[in-house]
Write a protein that holds these residues in place. Structure first.
Motif, PDB file in Angstrom:
ATOM      1  N   SER A 170       0.852  -1.150  -0.102  1.00  0.00           N
ATOM      2  CA  SER A 170      -0.153   0.112   0.046  1.00  0.00           C
ATOM      3  C   SER A 170       0.825   1.326  -0.149  1.00  0.00           C
ATOM      4  CB  SER A 170      -0.905  -0.034   1.262  1.00  0.00           C
ATOM      5  OG  SER A 170      -1.973  -1.082   1.108  1.00  0.00           O
ATOM      6  N   SER A 171       2.001   1.333   0.588  1.00  0.00           N
ATOM      7  CA  SER A 171       2.775   2.325   1.052  1.00  0.00           C
ATOM      8  C   SER A 171       3.891   2.671   0.010  1.00  0.00           C
ATOM      9  CB  SER A 171       3.273   2.450   2.364  1.00  0.00           C
ATOM     10  OG  SER A 171       3.687   3.760   2.708  1.00  0.00           O
ATOM     11  N   LYS A 172       4.014   4.120  -0.026  1.00  0.00           N
ATOM     12  CA  LYS A 172       5.408   4.502  -0.780  1.00  0.00           C
ATOM     13  C   LYS A 172       6.402   5.178  -0.005  1.00  0.00           C
ATOM     14  CE  LYS A 172       2.665   5.416  -5.193  1.00  0.00           C
ATOM     15  NZ  LYS A 172       2.214   6.470  -5.977  1.00  0.00           N
ATOM     16  N   ALA A 173       5.960   4.920   1.169  1.00  0.00           N
ATOM     17  CA  ALA A 173       6.803   5.718   2.239  1.00  0.00           C
ATOM     18  C   ALA A 173       8.196   4.758   2.969  1.00  0.00           C
ATOM     19  CB  ALA A 173       6.084   6.117   3.567  1.00  0.00           C
ATOM     20  N   PRO A 174       9.177   5.263   2.598  1.00  0.00           N
ATOM     21  CA  PRO A 174      10.533   4.595   3.216  1.00  0.00           C
ATOM     22  C   PRO A 174      10.174   4.301   4.761  1.00  0.00           C
ATOM     23  CG  PRO A 174      11.315   6.370   1.819  1.00  0.00           C
ATOM     24  CD  PRO A 174       9.696   6.475   2.131  1.00  0.00           C
ATOM     25  N   ALA A 194       9.550  -8.541   9.286  1.00  0.00           N
ATOM     26  CA  ALA A 194       9.874  -7.265   8.629  1.00  0.00           C
ATOM     27  C   ALA A 194      11.029  -7.281   7.495  1.00  0.00           C
ATOM     28  CB  ALA A 194       9.977  -6.072   9.819  1.00  0.00           C
ATOM     29  N   ASP A 195      11.744  -7.783   8.200  1.00  0.00           N
ATOM     30  CA  ASP A 195      13.145  -8.040   7.519  1.00  0.00           C
ATOM     31  C   ASP A 195      13.007  -8.771   6.070  1.00  0.00           C
ATOM     32  OD1 ASP A 195      14.540  -6.584   9.324  1.00  0.00           O
ATOM     33  OD2 ASP A 195      15.755  -8.223  10.127  1.00  0.00           O
ATOM     34  N   GLU A 196      12.163  -9.815   6.274  1.00  0.00           N
ATOM     35  CA  GLU A 196      11.930 -10.889   5.213  1.00  0.00           C
ATOM     36  C   GLU A 196      11.031 -10.130   4.156  1.00  0.00           C
ATOM     37  OE1 GLU A 196      11.809 -14.320   2.767  1.00  0.00           O
ATOM     38  OE2 GLU A 196      13.066 -13.644   4.602  1.00  0.00           O
ATOM     39  N   LEU A 197      10.370  -9.326   4.537  1.00  0.00           N
ATOM     40  CA  LEU A 197       9.150  -8.471   3.765  1.00  0.00           C
ATOM     41  C   LEU A 197       9.651  -7.330   3.142  1.00  0.00           C
ATOM     42  CD1 LEU A 197       6.113  -8.870   5.935  1.00  0.00           C
ATOM     43  CD2 LEU A 197       6.086  -9.745   3.571  1.00  0.00           C
ATOM     44  N   PHE A 198      10.497  -6.671   3.704  1.00  0.00           N
ATOM     45  CA  PHE A 198      11.087  -5.253   3.143  1.00  0.00           C
ATOM     46  C   PHE A 198      12.723  -5.298   2.849  1.00  0.00           C
ATOM     47  CE2 PHE A 198       7.663  -4.086   5.977  1.00  0.00           C
ATOM     48  CZ  PHE A 198       7.002  -3.249   5.367  1.00  0.00           C
ATOM     49  N   GLY A 199      13.309  -6.238   3.567  1.00  0.00           N
ATOM     50  CA  GLY A 199      14.837  -6.230   3.322  1.00  0.00           C
ATOM     51  C   GLY A 199      15.132  -6.753   2.014  1.00  0.00           C
ATOM     52  N   GLY A 200      16.607  -6.442   2.026  1.00  0.00           N
ATOM     53  CA  GLY A 200      17.333  -7.003   0.556  1.00  0.00           C
ATOM     54  C   GLY A 200      16.763  -6.253  -0.658  1.00  0.00           C
ATOM     55  N   GLY A 201      16.391  -5.039  -0.438  1.00  0.00           N
ATOM     56  CA  GLY A 201      15.609  -4.274  -1.484  1.00  0.00           C
ATOM     57  C   GLY A 201      14.426  -4.687  -2.206  1.00  0.00           C
ATOM     58  N   PRO A 205      10.797   1.744  -2.283  1.00  0.00           N
ATOM     59  CA  PRO A 205      11.222   3.199  -1.578  1.00  0.00           C
ATOM     60  C   PRO A 205      12.252   3.057  -0.367  1.00  0.00           C
ATOM     61  CG  PRO A 205       8.811   2.411  -1.690  1.00  0.00           C
ATOM     62  CD  PRO A 205       9.569   1.087  -1.846  1.00  0.00           C
ATOM     63  N   GLY A 206      12.344   2.028   0.282  1.00  0.00           N
ATOM     64  CA  GLY A 206      13.383   1.797   1.133  1.00  0.00           C
ATOM     65  C   GLY A 206      13.093   1.422   2.584  1.00  0.00           C
ATOM     66  N   TYR A 207      14.205   0.583   3.118  1.00  0.00           N
ATOM     67  CA  TYR A 207      13.824  -0.020   4.484  1.00  0.00           C
ATOM     68  C   TYR A 207      15.020  -0.051   5.315  1.00  0.00           C
ATOM     69  CZ  TYR A 207      13.025  -3.827   7.731  1.00  0.00           C
ATOM     70  OH  TYR A 207      12.916  -4.628   8.981  1.00  0.00           O
ATOM     71  N   LYS A 208      14.813   0.070   6.516  1.00  0.00           N
ATOM     72  CA  LYS A 208      16.174  -0.071   7.336  1.00  0.00           C
ATOM     73  C   LYS A 208      15.484  -0.354   8.751  1.00  0.00           C
ATOM     74  CE  LYS A 208      20.458   1.880   8.917  1.00  0.00           C
ATOM     75  NZ  LYS A 208      21.496   3.310   8.911  1.00  0.00           N
ATOM     76  N   ARG A 209      16.242  -1.278   9.311  1.00  0.00           N
ATOM     77  CA  ARG A 209      15.793  -1.850  10.713  1.00  0.00           C
ATOM     78  C   ARG A 209      17.196  -1.586  11.666  1.00  0.00           C
ATOM     79  NH1 ARG A 209      15.711  -5.959  14.319  1.00  0.00           N
ATOM     80  NH2 ARG A 209      16.494  -7.462  12.710  1.00  0.00           N
ATOM     81  N   GLU A 210      17.191  -0.733  12.619  1.00  0.00           N
ATOM     82  CA  GLU A 210      17.874  -0.853  13.751  1.00  0.00           C
ATOM     83  C   GLU A 210      17.507  -1.459  14.907  1.00  0.00           C
ATOM     84  OE1 GLU A 210      21.043   0.831  13.415  1.00  0.00           O
ATOM     85  OE2 GLU A 210      20.411   2.509  11.660  1.00  0.00           O
ATOM     86  N   TYR A 211      18.460  -2.316  15.600  1.00  0.00           N
ATOM     87  CA  TYR A 211      18.225  -3.277  16.674  1.00  0.00           C
ATOM     88  C   TYR A 211      19.267  -2.886  17.717  1.00  0.00           C
ATOM     89  CZ  TYR A 211      18.428  -7.613  19.376  1.00  0.00           C
ATOM     90  OH  TYR A 211      18.424  -8.331  20.359  1.00  0.00           O
TER      91      TYR A 211
END
Length: 249
Positions: A170-174, A194-201, A205-211
């Motif tokens: 739905s979203s275009k927001a990084p 989240a990493d599986e769905l958004f990560g690896g490009g 729009p862009g994704y990052k997770r800080e832990y």
């Protein structure tokens, strides 16, 4: 809807807020404005946790975002009724006594009034950063592509994996997620999904997770600054958020 024990506890931070209260769209908002020149068409929506815009921690953080060049609005979307710090701070109290008066039907209209008024004032690009309870609204605004950039820190009330999957389509927001080790609302399994769905490009729009290892839900806004680990994590999450907005907004 469920809450966890870390949703209802935390440490009040020290400092003197420098922003001011304004009515925006008829809604009380804490507004932090940069003292240097800044883009007048952009604003950050700081979506507070259940302690609301009235809590000094939220105000001090909004001031810090303004110090980095972002006009920051903390809407009182809890309609003047945040969880009082002298309330019986238990999961049951929040679930049974507080939450029924703060559902989407009661809180989202106030947020929409603020956004619409800001748009009428010339704001065309919104970043949103949400903490705990506020993370739910970051996702909802992103679903509708009202906001251009999203950040959530230990978000609450998300349906996993359904909301992650909806965000992708739905979203275009990084999206930046600030996550931690002990979080019943957004556990390690949710981070992995989240990493599986958004990560690896996979999310264009862009994704990052800080832990932030060893920290608990609430660390980014209500953590104990006397604990070096938590202090570093709180500051790290803030730095990551500022950099995300600088790069994406």
């Amino acid at each position: 809807m469920s809450f966890c024990k870390d949703c209802v506890k935390g440490v009040t931070h020290e400092g003197t807020p420098t922003g001011k209260w304004e009515k925006i769209g008829g809604v009380d908002c804490y507004v932090a404005t940069p003292t240097v020149d800044f883009p007048k068409n952009k604003a950050i929506l700081f979506l507070a946790d259940i302690f609301g815009a009235q809590h000094i921690n939220a105000q001090l953080m909004a001031d810090d975002f303004a110090g980095n060049g972002f006009k920051t609005i903390v809407p009182d979307y809890l309609n003047g009724d945040p969880l009082p710090t002298d309330a019986p701070l238990t999961e049951g109290y929040v679930r049974n006594n507080w939450f029924p008066n703060h559902t989407q039907a009661q809180t989202r209209p106030s947020l929409d009034k603020v956004i619409n008024a800001l748009k009428a004032d010339g704001i065309t690009e919104f970043g949103a950063t949400g903490y705990c309870f506020g993370g739910r609204y970051v996702f909802d605004l992103a679903f509708e592509n009202i906001t251009k950039v999203s950040v959530v820190s230990h978000p609450s009330l998300l349906q996993i994996p359904a909301d992650l999957e909806k965000y992708v389509v739905s979203s275009k927001a990084p999206l930046l997620i600030n996550s931690c080790t002990v979080d019943a609302q957004f556990p390690l399994e949710a981070s992995a999904q989240a990493d599986e769905l958004f990560g690896g490009g996979r999310f264009a729009p862009g994704y990052k997770r800080e832990y932030f290892e060893g920290c608990s839900h609430g660390f980014a806004v209500r953590g104990d600054m006397k604990d070096p680990l938590v202090k570093a994590a709180k500051e790290g999450a803030f730095k990551a958020t500022v950099e995300w907005f600088l790069n994406k907004l």
